[in-house]
Enzyme design. Structure first.
Site, PDB file in Angstrom:
ATOM      1  N   GLY A  14       0.846  -1.410   0.014  1.00 42.00           N
ATOM      2  CA  GLY A  14      -0.084   0.042  -0.011  1.00 42.00           C
ATOM      3  C   GLY A  14       0.868   1.270   0.007  1.00 42.00           C
ATOM      4  N   TYR A 137     -14.867   4.685   9.852  1.00 40.16           N
ATOM      5  CA  TYR A 137     -13.638   4.420   9.804  1.00 40.16           C
ATOM      6  C   TYR A 137     -12.904   4.974  10.996  1.00 40.16           C
ATOM      7  CZ  TYR A 137      -8.791   5.175   8.254  1.00 40.16           C
ATOM      8  OH  TYR A 137      -7.263   5.327   8.176  1.00 40.16           O
ATOM      9  N   THR A 165      -1.296  13.064   8.688  1.00 39.60           N
ATOM     10  CA  THR A 165      -2.203  13.773   7.965  1.00 39.60           C
ATOM     11  C   THR A 165      -2.587  13.041   6.792  1.00 39.60           C
ATOM     12  OG1 THR A 165      -2.551  16.232   7.645  1.00 39.60           O
ATOM     13  CG2 THR A 165      -0.680  15.626   6.985  1.00 39.60           C
ATOM     14  N   HIS A 180      -8.434   9.282  -2.714  1.00 41.07           N
ATOM     15  CA  HIS A 180      -8.428  10.528  -1.891  1.00 41.07           C
ATOM     16  C   HIS A 180      -8.249  11.580  -3.072  1.00 41.07           C
ATOM     17  CE1 HIS A 180      -7.206   7.859   1.342  1.00 41.07           C
ATOM     18  NE2 HIS A 180      -8.183   8.605   1.955  1.00 41.07           N
ATOM     19  N   LYS A 188      -7.955  13.095 -12.855  1.00 38.52           N
ATOM     20  CA  LYS A 188      -8.816  13.827 -13.927  1.00 38.52           C
ATOM     21  C   LYS A 188      -8.124  14.906 -14.648  1.00 38.52           C
ATOM     22  CE  LYS A 188     -12.600  13.873 -10.403  1.00 38.52           C
ATOM     23  NZ  LYS A 188     -13.596  14.522  -9.323  1.00 38.52           N
TER      24      LYS A 188
HETATM   25  O1  GFB Z   1      -9.438  13.117  -0.064  1.00 40.73           O
HETATM   26  P1  GFB Z   1     -10.895  13.307   0.399  1.00 40.73           P
HETATM   27  O2  GFB Z   1     -11.571  12.163  -0.419  1.00 40.73           O
HETATM   28  O3  GFB Z   1     -10.781  12.868   1.940  1.00 40.73           O
HETATM   29  O4  GFB Z   1     -11.242  14.610   0.102  1.00 40.73           O
HETATM   30  P2  GFB Z   1     -10.946  13.717   3.154  1.00 40.73           P
HETATM   31  C1  GFB Z   1     -10.763  15.712   0.529  1.00 40.73           C
HETATM   32  C2  GFB Z   1     -11.587  16.765   0.039  1.00 40.73           C
HETATM   33  O5  GFB Z   1     -11.420  16.993  -1.450  1.00 40.73           O
HETATM   34  C3  GFB Z   1     -13.225  16.704   0.238  1.00 40.73           C
HETATM   35  C4  GFB Z   1     -12.620  17.048  -2.236  1.00 40.73           C
HETATM   36  O6  GFB Z   1     -13.646  18.286   0.359  1.00 40.73           O
HETATM   37  C5  GFB Z   1     -13.566  16.274  -1.220  1.00 40.73           C
HETATM   38  O7  GFB Z   1     -14.898  16.799  -1.495  1.00 40.73           O
HETATM   39  N1  GFB Z   1     -12.485  16.685  -3.424  1.00 40.73           N
HETATM   40  C6  GFB Z   1     -12.451  17.467  -4.792  1.00 40.73           C
HETATM   41  C7  GFB Z   1     -12.533  15.229  -3.869  1.00 40.73           C
HETATM   42  N2  GFB Z   1     -12.547  16.546  -5.792  1.00 40.73           N
HETATM   43  C8  GFB Z   1     -12.427  15.205  -5.322  1.00 40.73           C
HETATM   44  C9  GFB Z   1     -12.121  13.852  -6.013  1.00 40.73           C
HETATM   45  O8  GFB Z   1     -12.044  13.981  -7.223  1.00 40.73           O
HETATM   46  N3  GFB Z   1     -12.005  13.030  -5.235  1.00 40.73           N
HETATM   47  C10 GFB Z   1     -11.937  12.862  -3.818  1.00 40.73           C
HETATM   48  N4  GFB Z   1     -11.897  11.955  -3.143  1.00 40.73           N
HETATM   49  N5  GFB Z   1     -12.203  14.229  -3.301  1.00 40.73           N
HETATM   50  C11 GFB Z   1     -10.686  11.311   4.208  1.00 40.73           C
HETATM   51  C12 GFB Z   1     -11.651  10.359   5.170  1.00 40.73           C
HETATM   52  O9  GFB Z   1     -11.454  12.561   4.450  1.00 40.73           O
HETATM   53  O10 GFB Z   1      -9.373  11.550   4.765  1.00 40.73           O
HETATM   54  C13 GFB Z   1     -10.931   9.231   5.255  1.00 40.73           C
HETATM   55  O11 GFB Z   1     -12.840  10.069   4.471  1.00 40.73           O
HETATM   56  C14 GFB Z   1      -9.416   9.228   5.412  1.00 40.73           C
HETATM   57  O12 GFB Z   1     -11.205   8.414   6.208  1.00 40.73           O
HETATM   58  C15 GFB Z   1      -8.580  10.612   4.607  1.00 40.73           C
HETATM   59  O13 GFB Z   1      -8.763   9.052   6.742  1.00 40.73           O
HETATM   60  C16 GFB Z   1      -7.332  10.896   5.255  1.00 40.73           C
HETATM   61  O14 GFB Z   1      -9.796  14.313   3.714  1.00 40.73           O
HETATM   62  O15 GFB Z   1     -12.361  14.638   3.283  1.00 40.73           O
END
Ligand code: GFB
Length: 312
Positions: A14, A137, A165, A180, A188
């Site tokens: 991973g 989680y 972080t 993420h 994209k």
């Molecule tokens: O990285 P992410 O999915 O996780 O999203 P979190 C971070 C921010 O980026 C959010 C925005 O505000 C999403 O709405 N975002 C914008 C996107 N475009 C995109 C996209 O195309 N894909 C994704 N994924 N996000 C996670 C937790 O939270 O953090 C997990 O849900 C984990 O449990 C991780 O621990 C570190 O930072 O919001």
């Protein structure tokens, strides 16, 4: 750890585990125990206990977990709580039953309360409500931290919990549904550039702020903490600065060289408004992150292009 100590890296394929493996190998540690998920299912208690019985493990990095971005956490809540509880319960208990010297458990800054003051200090854990999209989680990870602390208190073990972080690096997940934000945006913008697509959709408002740590920096921190940290209290690892999702999107747009537009889709959740860790504790021990976001992004984009083009 000695160079010939027997060290188990769980989750070595991973993002985090592969970085820990690279760091150990580059420093000359050679007595390593590694199992892929098809060779050993960490959710299965018997398989985990058999491994600990066969191998006389001394140190362990528990980097195996069910992880994903905001959408994956929202869509598969049962998988996130079940797999993480099984993995960490089996491993932490086996570590105790087979008397290993030290274990490093990985928490995450997304398990701090949603509206905790910033920067996040270690003592803010369990002081407020969690972000709903990743509560399963977070509850599993909080249980893992508490399990390490409880074993230390009752059995005198040496299990430490590290709070990284938001992470990025090589071997990340670039699947748009489960990844993420950082790998998702690299993919994209790259796809939009290659296919002359006029706009790229970024989820949410673009306002949330995140701090991004390169997995090679986290790996260095984990090795450092394995040797220098013995407290039950959690310890943050971060870079000490954050950026908005909008700024991140613009930075990735520039690095990829995409000339179209960015469109924000605010019907998709933002998640936690801000997640910036206070790194005072680890700084006082003498460790700091070295890889700047811009350099890290450039190298990840290069690695992505190689991997991606090979698979196509
Ligand atoms: O990285 P992410 O999915 O996780 O999203 P979190 C971070 C921010 O980026 C959010 C925005 O505000 C999403 O709405 N975002 C914008 C996107 N475009 C995109 C996209 O195309 N894909 C994704 N994924 N996000 C996670 C937790 O939270 O953090 C997990 O849900 C984990 O449990 C991780 O621990 C570190 O930072 O919001």
């Amino acid at each position: 750890m000695e160079l010939n100590s027997k060290i188990y890296v769980a989750g070595h394929k991973g993002l985090v585990g592969s970085a820990i493996l690279r760091a150990l190998q580059s420093k000359g540690y050679h007595n390593l125990v590694l199992r892929t998920s098809s060779e050993l299912d960490l959710r299965n208690r018997e398989e985990v206990y058999n491994l600990f019985q066969q191998e006389k493990i001394e140190y362990m990095f528990l980097a195996a977990a069910k992880v994903g971005g905001i959408a994956a956490n929202n869509d598969y809540p049962a998988d996130f709580i079940r797999d993480n509880l099984f993995i960490q319960t089996n491993v932490i208990d086996a570590a105790y039953q087979f008397n290993i010297k030290k274990l490093l458990f990985l928490g995450s800054t997304c398990i701090y309360p949603k509206f905790a003051p910033q920067p996040l200090k270690e003592e803010y854990l369990l002081t407020g409500e969690l972000e709903p999209t990743n509560q399963p989680y977070a509850i599993a990870k909080i249980a893992g931290i508490n399990m390490c602390q409880s074993y230390n208190r009752q059995y005198g073990t040496k299990y430490i919990s590290v709070m990284p972080t938001n992470m990025y690096g090589p071997h990340d997940n670039f699947d748009l549904k489960t990844s993420h934000v950082l790998p998702a945006l690299i993919r994209k913008f790259h796809d939009a550039k290659e296919n002359n697509i006029p706009a790229v959709e970024v989820w949410g408002t673009g306002n949330p702020r995140r701090e991004f740590l390169h997995s090679d920096d986290l790996a260095e921190a984990c090795l450092f903490l394995m040797d220098h940290y013995n407290e039950s209290e959690i310890i943050n690892v971060g870079v000490g600065s954050d950026i908005s999702i909008k700024e991140l999107a613009e930075l990735i747009q520039t690095i990829v060289g995409y000339e179209g537009e960015i469109v924000f889709n605010s019907s998709i959740p933002d998640g936690t408004p801000r997640k910036l860790v206070d790194v005072t504790k680890i700084s006082l021990l003498g460790w700091e992150a070295k890889i700047s976001l811009e350099n890290g992004l450039r190298s990840v984009y290069q690695a992505f292009q190689k991997e991606y083009l090979i698979k196509q």
